[in-house]
Enzyme design. Structure first.
Site, PDB file in Angstrom:
ATOM      1  N   CYS A  19       7.812   9.311 -35.859  1.00 17.55           N
ATOM      2  CA  CYS A  19       9.129   8.678 -35.850  1.00 17.55           C
ATOM      3  C   CYS A  19       9.269   7.698 -37.017  1.00 17.55           C
ATOM      4  O   CYS A  19       8.280   7.210 -37.572  1.00 17.55           O
ATOM      5  CB  CYS A  19       9.367   7.941 -34.541  1.00 17.55           C
ATOM      6  SG  CYS A  19       9.517   9.032 -33.113  1.00 17.55           S
ATOM      7  N   HIS A  31       2.511   9.676 -32.292  1.00 20.53           N
ATOM      8  CA  HIS A  31       3.429   8.551 -32.075  1.00 20.53           C
ATOM      9  C   HIS A  31       3.271   7.495 -33.162  1.00 20.53           C
ATOM     10  O   HIS A  31       2.177   7.299 -33.721  1.00 20.53           O
ATOM     11  CB  HIS A  31       3.171   7.912 -30.714  1.00 20.53           C
ATOM     12  CG  HIS A  31       3.547   8.796 -29.555  1.00 20.53           C
ATOM     13  ND1 HIS A  31       4.851   9.113 -29.265  1.00 20.53           N
ATOM     14  CD2 HIS A  31       2.779   9.430 -28.625  1.00 20.53           C
ATOM     15  CE1 HIS A  31       4.881   9.906 -28.196  1.00 20.53           C
ATOM     16  NE2 HIS A  31       3.638  10.105 -27.785  1.00 20.53           N
TER      17      HIS A  31
END
Length: 254
Positions: free
Chosen positions: A227, A161
């Site tokens: 991301c 993440h």
């Protein structure tokens, strides 16, 4: 004031006669004007002499003697890898190390970014996408177990993440990685595989380069995914992925 002007109205009232000329006053004014002009000429000449030789008169400026400060030599940021989705991944200009036997990855270390994180295996979610590590452990990295293990021939894929709702996460600085940086993956067989970065890509999730990330490779490759891009609050996701491509260039016993 009464409004009376002794030598006539300066705004055009007229009617008054100017006083007669005084010859003595005229001669005196002439002498004073000539003297004033001579004084100005003398001053100008003196200034020219001083300006030509300022050191002799103690007027030299220290400005020219000051050392110039070194100008900043800021290097441009590394350009992101850009190519069509079927183009092979970028490889570092270095000889790859021979692949090793499979072994489960335990930990990833990227010293320049301050990353030192545990790894756990992940599979496929019900919708067919790769699972991601749970959000309640922001420092956890996922290894996609249906691909190669890091150090084995082929691409090994690790996911992490960028952030959570309350804090940054393990790959928050991944976009800062540079070509030539090294990534270490500690394995269950007590070996550490060392990978050298060959390229960094920012790709839209709508046109994810599937073949480049998951396609077969002869050498041991490592692909890191997180991301990137803008965050879409309406769907709760980022628009892009940051993908790091690296090749194993050495290994050692842990």
């Amino acid at each position: 004031m009464s409004g009376h002007y002794p030598y006539g109205d300066p705004y055009g009232g007229g009617g008054a006669v100017p006083p007669p000329d005084d010859k003595g006053s005229t001669a005196l004014r002439t002498v004073l004007i000539v003297a004033a002009i001579a004084g100005v000429v003398t001053v100008v000449a003196g200034l020219l002499i001083v300006l030509k030789s300022p050191d002799e008169y103690g007027l030299a400026s220290n400005r020219d003697a000051l050392a110039l400060q070194k100008q900043p030599s800021g290097k441009p940021e590394q350009a992101l890898f850009q190519a069509g989705p079927d183009v092979p991944p970028p490889l570092p200009q270095i000889t790859p190390a021979p692949p090793m036997m499979p072994s489960t990855p335990l930990r990833i270390v990227i010293k320049r970014l301050g990353i030192n994180a545990p790894i756990e295996s992940v599979g496929l979610a019900k919708d067919g996408t790769i699972e991601v590590p749970p959000l309640d452990d922001a420092n956890l990295v996922g290894w996609y177990r249906n691909m190669s293990t890091p150090g084995e021939a082929g691409p090994a894929v690790l996911l992490g993440h960028k952030d959570t709702r309350t804090s940054t996460a393990v790959f928050s600085k991944l976009y800062q990685i540079k070509n030539g940086d090294t990534i270490e993956v500690k394995r269950q067989d007590k070996t550490t595989a060392v990978f050298t970065v060959g390229g960094v890509e920012q790709a839209s999730k709508k046109t994810f380069p599937t073949q480049r990330v998951y396609g077969a490779q002869e050498n041991a490759q490592l692909h890191l995914i997180t991301c990137g891009g803008t965050y879409d609050r309406s769907i709760g996701h980022y628009a892009d992925n940051i993908i790091v491509y690296a090749t194993m260039t050495s290994s050692y016993r842990s």
